[in-house]
Design a protein around this motif. Structure first.
Motif: not given
Length: 131
Positions: A61-62, A85-87, A94-97, A121-124
């Motif tokens: 899915s990436e 922390w992953a982008l 994009p999502l941040i985990i 969370v969504p975004g960078e």
């Protein structure tokens, strides 16, 4: 086996493997009968085949390589905790985990059990830590 060394090997495998979508690099750090909980309220991924299937689904899915960073693991006995922390990039954007994985290693230094706890969370968002 030195548990800090095993934990650092695990964080390195995830950092490199996630960016390259190299399933086998990550799977080889797991014990044959290891258990991975990707979410606390879902069934675990059992053994290397279960982890492999989970990773293949996630990576499919990436749409761009994931950039992940890990803090130095905290070790106690045969256990470690690794914050990350992953982008990630998906078709929806994009999502941040941001999360932490709790690890228990066997005598060979392979992961016998891992449990992920994360926030998405969504975004960078820039990496907030100096890892």
């Amino acid at each position: 086996m030195d548990i800090l060394e095993a934990a650092l090997s695990w964080t390195n495998a995830w950092t490199v493997g996630w960016a390259r979508q190299d399933v086998e690099l990550i799977v080889e750090r797991q014990a044959e009968d290891g258990v991975h909980w990707s979410q606390p309220f879902r069934p675990p991924h059992r053994g290397r085949p279960g982890l492999r299937e989970y990773l293949e689904d996630v990576f499919a899915s990436e749409v761009e390589p994931t950039q992940a960073r890990f803090a130095p693991p905290l070790v106690n006995g045969d256990q470690a905790a690794a914050e990350y922390w992953a982008l990630c990039h998906y078709e929806d954007g994009p999502l941040i985990i941001s999360g932490c994985t709790l690890l228990r290693f066997n005598e060979e230094g392979l992961v016998a059990e891992s449990r992920d706890y994360s926030f998405v969370v969504p975004g960078e968002h820039p990496f907030p830590f100096d890892w």
